[in-house]
Scaffold this active site. Structure first.
Site, PDB file in Angstrom:
ATOM      1  CE  LYS A 101      94.083  59.599  31.625  1.00  0.00           C
ATOM      2  NZ  LYS A 101      93.062  59.610  30.603  1.00  0.00           N
ATOM      3  CE  LYS A 129      93.322  47.604  38.381  1.00  0.00           C
ATOM      4  NZ  LYS A 129      92.108  47.586  39.181  1.00  0.00           N
ATOM      5  CE  LYS A 137      91.248  51.150  23.385  1.00  0.00           C
ATOM      6  NZ  LYS A 137      91.991  51.045  24.632  1.00  0.00           N
TER       7      LYS A 137
HETATM    8  P1  ATP Z   1      93.774  51.694  32.225  1.00  0.00           P
HETATM    9  O1  ATP Z   1      95.016  51.292  32.889  1.00  0.00           O
HETATM   10  O2  ATP Z   1      93.167  50.577  31.405  1.00  0.00           O
HETATM   11  O3  ATP Z   1      93.872  52.985  31.474  1.00  0.00           O
HETATM   12  P2  ATP Z   1      92.300  53.160  34.245  1.00  0.00           P
HETATM   13  O4  ATP Z   1      92.134  52.662  35.640  1.00  0.00           O
HETATM   14  O5  ATP Z   1      93.225  54.298  34.006  1.00  0.00           O
HETATM   15  O6  ATP Z   1      92.682  51.892  33.387  1.00  0.00           O
HETATM   16  P3  ATP Z   1      90.270  54.115  32.407  1.00  0.00           P
HETATM   17  O7  ATP Z   1      89.282  53.147  31.832  1.00  0.00           O
HETATM   18  O8  ATP Z   1      91.376  54.624  31.564  1.00  0.00           O
HETATM   19  O9  ATP Z   1      90.834  53.497  33.761  1.00  0.00           O
HETATM   20  O10 ATP Z   1      89.445  55.365  32.938  1.00  0.00           O
HETATM   21  C1  ATP Z   1      88.213  55.283  33.632  1.00  0.00           C
HETATM   22  C2  ATP Z   1      87.712  56.686  33.915  1.00  0.00           C
HETATM   23  O11 ATP Z   1      88.616  57.379  34.782  1.00  0.00           O
HETATM   24  C3  ATP Z   1      87.601  57.569  32.667  1.00  0.00           C
HETATM   25  O12 ATP Z   1      86.478  58.413  32.802  1.00  0.00           O
HETATM   26  C4  ATP Z   1      88.852  58.383  32.685  1.00  0.00           C
HETATM   27  O13 ATP Z   1      88.708  59.640  32.057  1.00  0.00           O
HETATM   28  C5  ATP Z   1      89.129  58.544  34.173  1.00  0.00           C
HETATM   29  N1  ATP Z   1      90.572  58.575  34.395  1.00  0.00           N
HETATM   30  C6  ATP Z   1      91.409  57.511  34.342  1.00  0.00           C
HETATM   31  N2  ATP Z   1      92.671  57.869  34.605  1.00  0.00           N
HETATM   32  C7  ATP Z   1      92.643  59.209  34.821  1.00  0.00           C
HETATM   33  C8  ATP Z   1      93.646  60.175  35.146  1.00  0.00           C
HETATM   34  N3  ATP Z   1      94.903  59.825  35.302  1.00  0.00           N
HETATM   35  N4  ATP Z   1      93.262  61.447  35.297  1.00  0.00           N
HETATM   36  C9  ATP Z   1      91.958  61.801  35.145  1.00  0.00           C
HETATM   37  N5  ATP Z   1      90.984  60.950  34.854  1.00  0.00           N
HETATM   38  C10 ATP Z   1      91.299  59.670  34.693  1.00  0.00           C
HETATM   39 MG    MG Z   2      93.513  55.007  31.760  1.00  0.00          MG
END
Ligand code: ATP
Ligand code: MG
Length: 330
Positions: free
Chosen positions: A192, A195, A112
């Site tokens: 991965k 968003k 971070k």
């Molecule tokens: P950001 O863009 O901030 O990373 P995000 O929508 O990917 O936002 P996270 O806070 O990273 O959300 O993840 C929320 C939950 O969803 C966590 O439990 C994470 O492990 C799961 N998750 C997010 N992205 C993935 C992915 N690509 N594959 C599997 N699990 C995911």
């Molecule tokens: Mg994420």
């Protein structure tokens, strides 16, 4: 007796397929064997946000997706972290049981610092202590985690042991429930799904948008011409077929390998199965969205049930620590 699960998620708004397959699906499944507590960790979100103007909307949107996906307020406590302020108090108490050196060595903290060098705030370091407060305030014994979250939970357990050694067996030491989470890749097929990378497919998107996003997906890069045989095992489109077109997947793999099925047609079929799979979800979601009072009532009721666990526990913890408990409250 049933174990008690606690899990928190930052309010990231409308959920994508990665969130669903990597987290929400599991939240729904755990309702079967456990007492489940699911928390929108809005306070945690403050450590990384630059603006807060979307926090309320993002909370609402995420909870809509949760409810539509089958997280059931009758079976689970679903609530917003800051609605039960006891967690902040416990965080302060636990912060004094946590040596700084335990926190500065946490890998995600170092990451971070790299990601947001202009905003290395106090709670960015304390994040795992607030997480420990979340888990212990609700006496959760089970925390579903992926491999990458294990160090955080280990730290939580160390804090609990240290506390209990000093003040008696007051806190419940949580166990990690190591769950195999699939790592869902984004449209690019490399990173991965996320968003912030805008490589995601939202659960709540309309069928046209969903199809458009699917058609943008990168397939097996080694397959240049339509006549080339494909490699489903390395193709991101195929990995989603396995999730969303389970009955067709075997035939799709065979046709792809034999070059009988082209990538464009393969994606069309994925869009169709995804849209068919999402249709009932979208219907439920639209119903909840049309009734925001219901959604906020669910969260209010969740906060009430969460507080009923939290406050007596916090009192017990304060007594154990030796704080003079207020006569007003006693
Ligand atoms: P950001 O863009 O901030 O990373 P995000 O929508 O990917 O936002 P996270 O806070 O990273 O959300 O993840 C929320 C939950 O969803 C966590 O439990 C994470 O492990 C799961 N998750 C997010 N992205 C993935 C992915 N690509 N594959 C599997 N699990 C995911
Ligand atoms: Mg994420």
């Amino acid at each position: 007796m049933k174990g008690r699960v606690f899990s928190g998620a930052r309010p990231t708004g409308r959920q994508h397929l990665g969130n669903y397959l990597g987290a929400v699906q599991n939240y729904v499944a755990l309702q079967e064997g456990y007492e489940t507590i699911y928390c929108v960790v809005d306070l945690h979100a403050l450590t990384t946000l630059t603006g807060t103007e979307l926090l309320v909307q993002n909370t609402f949107d995420m909870v809509l997706d949760w409810l539509a996906a089958g997280m059931d307020p009758k079976r689970s406590i679903i609530f917003v972290q800051s609605h039960v302020p006891a967690v902040s108090e416990l965080h302060v108490i636990l912060s004094m049981m946590t040596p700084m050196s335990w926190l500065t060595r946490v890998t995600t903290f170092k990451e971070k610092v790299q990601q947001q060098p202009e905003n290395v705030n106090y709670l960015l370091l304390g994040y795992p202590v607030l997480m420990t407060a979340d888990i212990t305030l609700y006496k959760a014994d089970t925390v579903p985690v992926g491999e990458d979250q294990l160090p955080h939970l280990e730290l939580a357990r160390e804090v609990v042991r240290r506390f209990n050694n000093r003040f008696g067996p007051v806190l419940v030491e949580p166990q990690a429930k190591l769950t195999e989470f699939p790592r869902v890749l984004g449209l690019d097929g490399v990173q991965k799904m996320s968003k912030s990378l805008d490589n995601h497919i939202e659960l709540a998107a309309d069928p046209e948008t969903t199809s458009k996003r699917v058609m943008q997906m990168v397939t097996d890069v080694s397959r240049v011409y339509r006549r080339d045989p494909g490699h489903p095992e390395v193709c991101n489109v195929f990995s989603l077929h396995k999730q969303f077109s389970p009955d067709e997947a075997e035939a799709i793999a065979a046709d792809c390998r034999a070059a009988a099925l082209g990538c464009v047609e393969c994606k069309r079929r994925l869009a169709a199965s995804l849209n068919a799979w999402l249709a009932p979800f979208r219907e439920r979601r639209a119903r909840f969205e049309a009734d925001p009072d219901y959604v906020w009532d669910v969260l209010a009721d969740g906060a009430k049930r969460a507080a009923a666990i939290a406050y007596p526990n916090l009192e017990e913890i304060k007594r154990a620590v030796g704080l003079p408990v207020s006569r007003v409250l006693a």
